[in-house]
Design an enzyme around this catalytic site. Structure first.
Site, PDB file in Angstrom:
ATOM      1  N   GLN A 195       0.855  -1.340   0.202  1.00 12.28           N
ATOM      2  CA  GLN A 195      -0.161  -0.055   0.073  1.00 12.28           C
ATOM      3  C   GLN A 195       0.809   1.365   0.046  1.00 12.28           C
ATOM      4  OE1 GLN A 195      -0.477  -2.859   1.827  1.00 12.28           O
ATOM      5  NE2 GLN A 195      -2.644  -2.865   2.610  1.00 12.28           N
ATOM      6  N   ASP A 236      -6.651   1.169  12.344  1.00 15.07           N
ATOM      7  CA  ASP A 236      -7.980   0.462  11.928  1.00 15.07           C
ATOM      8  C   ASP A 236      -8.937   0.096  13.074  1.00 15.07           C
ATOM      9  OD1 ASP A 236      -6.081  -0.447   9.927  1.00 15.07           O
ATOM     10  OD2 ASP A 236      -7.810  -0.870   9.119  1.00 15.07           O
TER      11      ASP A 236
HETATM   12  O1  MRU Z   1      -5.392  -3.876   4.849  1.00 12.27           O
HETATM   13  P1  MRU Z   1      -5.796  -2.233   4.512  1.00 12.27           P
HETATM   14  O2  MRU Z   1      -5.050  -1.813   3.370  1.00 12.27           O
HETATM   15  O3  MRU Z   1      -7.176  -2.066   4.480  1.00 12.27           O
HETATM   16  O4  MRU Z   1      -4.954  -1.438   5.708  1.00 12.27           O
HETATM   17  C1  MRU Z   1      -5.096  -0.164   5.933  1.00 12.27           C
HETATM   18  C2  MRU Z   1      -4.563   0.483   7.062  1.00 12.27           C
HETATM   19  O5  MRU Z   1      -3.692  -0.295   7.921  1.00 12.27           O
HETATM   20  C3  MRU Z   1      -4.428   1.968   7.039  1.00 12.27           C
HETATM   21  O6  MRU Z   1      -3.572   2.101   7.864  1.00 12.27           O
HETATM   22  C4  MRU Z   1      -5.690   2.198   7.998  1.00 12.27           C
HETATM   23  O7  MRU Z   1      -6.844   1.503   7.532  1.00 12.27           O
HETATM   24  C5  MRU Z   1      -5.731   3.503   8.209  1.00 12.27           C
HETATM   25  S1  MRU Z   1      -6.648   4.503   7.098  1.00 12.27           S
HETATM   26  C6  MRU Z   1      -6.963   5.869   7.194  1.00 12.27           C
END
Ligand code: MRU
Length: 344
Positions: A195, A236
């Protein structure tokens, strides 16, 4: 502003995050099952974006329901919510998004079915607008915490792509840059789903914010060289004691930051705070497919049959968190008290 997701008459339209950064394509989920698939396969990802996507998914499912009376509609509603709730377990925003739509549904339970259908769509769109406003408020509260010049490090993508727009951690960076700070961002690539290198780098470059991608194992060395003035990440789920679940690898970054005397900030909307979960040990951690680790861009990179672990998130104990930035303000230790005060 990047349109991460939006409601359209045809369904819920997403920028396909599995195709970025090489292809900017959009997909429309025409049923609630397709919205659930989009969440599961990470076409849309990031806690706040998942929350609003789920709300839109419920609104879509209800709009498509063939229920002839309120009892049938209630049954359909329950099933739709269950399917969407079973997509990803860690981001509490998913459950928050579904709960908020359920509150609206319950409030209108005696109203005519067409009116209920319209109201749920309106509510989901309101949530999208509120998310962007919350991010902008986080930006205002958090910008002052970042250095006036130099570099900040971020992990994963907590930007426009992880929200309905502007971003949480990257929203704070954007606000700081808009206020005249001269910032450079080091983006951890964020194995295994990348990401950081795929999404954070893409959206920051679009905004002209100087960005350098590093592989995750470079963060310590870069900190030791004195290049990082602050770390800022998203979340999260934040437990009542301030423990923070975020993308796997965040904990490592937090420990490194503490060792090097670098402030470690978490930016998240209040919908990410889960006061019903006392501490990080109670946060469910999603395990994802081994293939995300064994393959890179479709190519196998590990021996056949090797054991693999793929927890998608880790928990950073609150002792490592310098401050939590929310749309309601900035809080610090002791988080049990400061988060509760924010809730009230
Ligand atoms: O697996 P993902 O890409 O959904 O994980 C996203 C994250 O860990 C982000 O840092 C988190 O959701 C915060 S987004 C503002």
């Amino acid at each position: 502003m990047i349109k991460t997701l939006e409601w359209t008459d045809a369904g819920v339209r997403f920028i396909d995050q599995t195709k970025l950064p090489t292809e900017e394509t959009y997909v429309t989920s025409k049923t609630y099952e397709e919205v659930a698939d989009a969440i599961r396969t990470m076409v849309v990802r990031g806690a706040p974006a998942i929350g609003v996507a789920a709300a839109m998914g419920v609104a879509l499912g209800v709009r498509e329901s063939k229920a002839k009376d309120h009892d049938e509609l209630q049954k359909d509603f329950t099933r739709i919510c269950e399917v969407l709730a079973a997509t990803r377990p860690t981001a509490v925003n998913l459950f928050w998004g579904i709960r908020r739509i359920k509150e609206k549904f319950d409030e209108l339970s005696a109203r005519p079915i067409p009116e209920i259908k319209r109201a749920l769509i309106t509510e989901a769109n309101r949530m999208l607008a509120e998310d962007i406003a919350a991010n902008e408020a986080m930006g205002r509260h958090g910008a002052v915490l970042l250095p006036s010049r130099g570099s900040v490090l971020t992990h994963c993508n907590a930007g426009a792509l992880a929200t309905c727009g502007y971003g949480t951690a990257l929203g704070v960076v954007r606000a700081a840059v808009d206020s005249g700070k001269k910032l450079h961002v080091f983006a951890d690539e964020t194995r295994p789903f990348l990401q950081g290198s795929r999404l954070t780098a893409w959206e920051l470059m679009k905004d002209g914010i100087p960005t350098t991608v590093i592989s995750d194992n470079m963060a310590g060395a870069i900190m030791r060289q004195g290049k990082i003035g602050a770390v800022i990440v998203g979340a999260d789920r934040i437990a009542a004691n301030g423990d923070v679940a975020n993308k796997i690898g965040t904990y490592t970054v937090a420990v490194l930051a503490k060792e090097h005397g670098i402030p470690f900030y978490v930016a998240a909307p209040f919908s990410t705070v889960d006061l019903n979960t006392p501490d990080g040990a109670q946060i469910p951690i999603e395990q994802r497919s081994a293939r995300e680790v064994t393959h890179l861009a479709g190519k196998q990179i590990t021996p056949d049959g090797v054991n693999v672990e793929n927890p998608a998130f880790d928990v950073t104990p609150h002792q490592y968190v310098t401050a939590i930035i929310t749309e309601r303000g900035v809080v610090r230790e002791p988080y049990v008290e400061s988060l509760r005060a924010l809730a009230e």
